[in-house]
Design a protein around this motif. Structure first.
Motif, PDB file in Angstrom:
ATOM      1  N   ASN A 283      -8.514 -15.369 -23.064  1.00 23.89           N
ATOM      2  CA  ASN A 283      -9.853 -15.801 -23.481  1.00 23.89           C
ATOM      3  C   ASN A 283     -10.797 -14.652 -23.159  1.00 23.89           C
ATOM      4  O   ASN A 283     -11.713 -14.770 -22.358  1.00 23.89           O
ATOM      5  CB  ASN A 283     -10.260 -17.079 -22.740  1.00 23.89           C
TER       6      ASN A 283
ATOM      7  N   CYS B 251      -3.568 -12.223 -28.317  1.00 19.62           N
ATOM      8  CA  CYS B 251      -3.980 -12.677 -26.989  1.00 19.62           C
ATOM      9  C   CYS B 251      -5.022 -11.750 -26.386  1.00 19.62           C
ATOM     10  O   CYS B 251      -5.772 -12.146 -25.491  1.00 19.62           O
ATOM     11  CB  CYS B 251      -2.767 -12.801 -26.078  1.00 19.62           C
TER      12      CYS B 251
ATOM     13  N   GLU C 156      -8.619 -20.568 -26.515  1.00 22.95           N
ATOM     14  CA  GLU C 156      -8.279 -19.369 -27.276  1.00 22.95           C
ATOM     15  C   GLU C 156      -8.456 -19.656 -28.768  1.00 22.95           C
ATOM     16  O   GLU C 156      -7.870 -20.591 -29.299  1.00 22.95           O
ATOM     17  CB  GLU C 156      -6.845 -18.957 -26.961  1.00 22.95           C
TER      18      GLU C 156
ATOM     19  N   SER D 221      -2.851 -16.376 -17.469  1.00 18.96           N
ATOM     20  CA  SER D 221      -2.457 -15.469 -18.546  1.00 18.96           C
ATOM     21  C   SER D 221      -1.086 -14.863 -18.310  1.00 18.96           C
ATOM     22  O   SER D 221      -0.620 -14.085 -19.145  1.00 18.96           O
ATOM     23  CB  SER D 221      -3.500 -14.354 -18.708  1.00 18.96           C
TER      24      SER D 221
ATOM     25  N   GLY E  91      -1.581 -16.933 -22.680  1.00 16.48           N
ATOM     26  CA  GLY E  91      -2.821 -16.953 -23.433  1.00 16.48           C
ATOM     27  C   GLY E  91      -3.918 -16.082 -22.859  1.00 16.48           C
ATOM     28  O   GLY E  91      -3.820 -15.563 -21.751  1.00 16.48           O
TER      29      GLY E  91
ATOM     30  N   ASN F  64     -12.708 -13.045 -27.316  1.00 19.59           N
ATOM     31  CA  ASN F  64     -12.920 -14.460 -27.636  1.00 19.59           C
ATOM     32  C   ASN F  64     -14.363 -14.889 -27.427  1.00 19.59           C
ATOM     33  O   ASN F  64     -14.841 -15.815 -28.074  1.00 19.59           O
ATOM     34  CB  ASN F  64     -12.023 -15.330 -26.747  1.00 19.59           C
TER      35      ASN F  64
END
Length: 501
Positions: A276, A306, A403, A475, A274, A310
């Protein structure tokens, strides 16, 4: 500012020409060079996210199908590893040319099963195909070294060899590029593989498999097993001693579990998890350039990426202008079926994903955030969500920590560079960050202090097949693409040689 969206109403059914195209695509499993039905006859539906209607039925692999796929990969591993690098590279080059020649087919397949506008799908075809060309050139550059030991009493020979059979688990959001990014380096390195594409978007992967078959990839090297029973099918493979590597792209939660599962066999793992991503705008940024970059970083793939920005962290002197400018741009976009002319934003992948996006937005609004545009699902059929810009987002809002995976841009402000860096690093993720500033020294400082694996300075796009893709913290592990990408599929072997004198 009110939302100026005028959503296009998707058709209730897929166009006849699109259904005819879907009918031409492969829908079976591909094991040991053969297209076959699932051993238990099971099939699963592929849905059109713009309408919720079924596009096609695809064979749904069983655990025994998974075992057969791994057996095929293991059987041909030694012969494939012994194939000359030039021959492996030529297969990849032919695959690149075939994908490029069938770009319209791949684009339409992705648009229909995933939802993105055709223009974005064409962009993914170009990006995904480039991994095939890049690694076709890397196949012949696998090398080692020879040297004298420091004491002069022996010689040191270091060689590279393929890791061995691999299991690839790919996501639904980039169904072509996430497959080629794994398959291409494995082919170049001499590894065989089993691919489990996302059950939401298997058609693109199966079309790619057809291309590899046409390009001359030997039977058993690539085996493809779509399934709606991933734990039952891939679990036994991960525990099988014949498997030597696992590569996964998807959520951090699933990635953690796969890492734990892979410990039993001490598998080599690559995990692209993931993100952010923070998008920083400093007081000296060129505003229009920053807005251009923000649109790219936020709305690629409807925000279902991904690498999507964000959190927008904007200097207080520009926060209002930036927020209003971004809301104006996002509010003017047209939602609609990805294959329809004029569509800027397609649907999200499914109802569950849309509900999660709305949950995060409503949590922020309940905490005091203001929606300058959007802020709710779009009316009508399909899984559409209105592009949304949020301001006055409270520091404790979930949308700043989780996310989003949708077309939502929360904006927060900062005063000092140190505060901006602290806000950017305040996450368990560390995939990518973006920053806009005209100060080169500041850009260098940011590149050193932001806790990420990739950094975009004055650009909203960082992904490039010639560059290493991957993150830090939660990540992921490893890198895909670039000269580093093939190393994930190679073992290093040291050979000590007695002094020849």
């Amino acid at each position: 500012m009110e939302n100026t969206l005028a959503p296009a109403v998707p058709a209730s059914t897929t166009m006849d020409s699109e259904l005819e195209f879907i009918a031409t695509l492969p829908k079976q499993l591909f094991i040991d060079g053969e297209w076959i039905d699932a051993s238990d006859g099971a099939t699963s539906a592929v849905e059109d996210p713009s309408t919720g209607a079924t596009l096609a039925w695809v064979s749904d692999a069983s655990p025994s199908d998974g075992e057969r796929a791994l057996a095929a990969a293991a059987r041909v591993q030694d012969s494939w590893a012994g194939t000359p690098p030039r021959e492996r590279g030529e297969i990849l080059r032919r695959a690149f040319e075939l994908v490029t020649a069938r770009a319209d087919d791949f684009a339409l397949a992705m648009t229909l099963e995933m939802g993105k506008p055709l223009a974005e799908s064409r962009g993914e075809v170009a990006y995904g195909a480039e991994f095939l060309r890049w690694f076709s050139e890397e196949a012949v550059r696998i090398s080692g070294r020879y040297s004298m030991a420091p004491d002069g009493k022996s010689r040191l020979l270091v060689t590279k060899r393929p890791v061995g059979p691999c299991l690839f688990i790919t996501p639904w959001n980039f169904p072509l590029a996430m497959a080629t990014r794994k398959i291409a380096p494995a082919v170049a390195a001499g590894c065989t593989m089993v691919l489990k594409p996302a059950n939401l978007t298997p058609l693109t992967a199966l079309l790619l498999t057809e291309v590899f078959q046409e390009a001359g990839l030997p039977a058993g090297v690539l085996n493809v097993i779509p399934t709606t029973r991933p734990g039952d099918v891939t679990g036994p493979l991960i525990r099988d001693s014949r498997l030597r590597k696992l590569s996964f792209t998807g959520s951090t939660g699933v990635g953690r579990q796969l890492i734990a599962d892979s410990a039993h066999q001490v598998l080599r793992t690559s995990m692209e998890l993931g993100g952010n991503a923070p998008f920083l705008v400093f007081e000296d940024a060129e505003l229009e350039a920053a807005l251009d970059g923000a649109m790219l970083a936020k709305l690629r793939n409807m925000g279902e990426a991904c690498t999507a920005a964000n959190r927008f962290i904007v200097h207080e002197s520009l926060a209002l202008q930036f927020s209003q400018g971004l809301a104006g741009r996002m509010g003017s976009l047209k939602l609609g079926r990805g294959s329809a002319e004029g569509t800027n934003i397609g649907p999200l992948i499914d109802a569950k994903s849309r509900a999660k996006v709305d949950e995060l937005v409503q949590d922020a609004i309940a905490g005091g955030a203001t929606a300058l545009t959007g802020g709710a699902p779009s009316d009508g059929e399909g899984y559409f969500y209105a592009p949304t810009v949020l301001t006055n987002v409270p520091s404790g809002a979930r949308i700043l920590q989780e996310e989003v995976f949708g077309p939502v841009a929360p904006v927060v402000s900062f005063r000092t560079e140190a505060e901006a860096i602290a806000l950017a690093n305040d996450t368990e993720f560390g995939l990518v960050a973006y920053a806009y500033t005209r100060d080169l020294n500041r850009g260098i400082r940011l590149s050193e202090r932001l806790d990420v694996g990739m950094f975009g300075l004055n650009t909203g796009i960082v992904s490039n097949p010639a560059a290493p893709f991957g993150g830090v913290k939660q990540s992921g592990l490893g890198r895909e693409g670039g000269t580093e990408g093939i190393e994930e599929y190679l073992e290093t072997r040291y050979i000590g040689i007695a002094d020849p004198s």
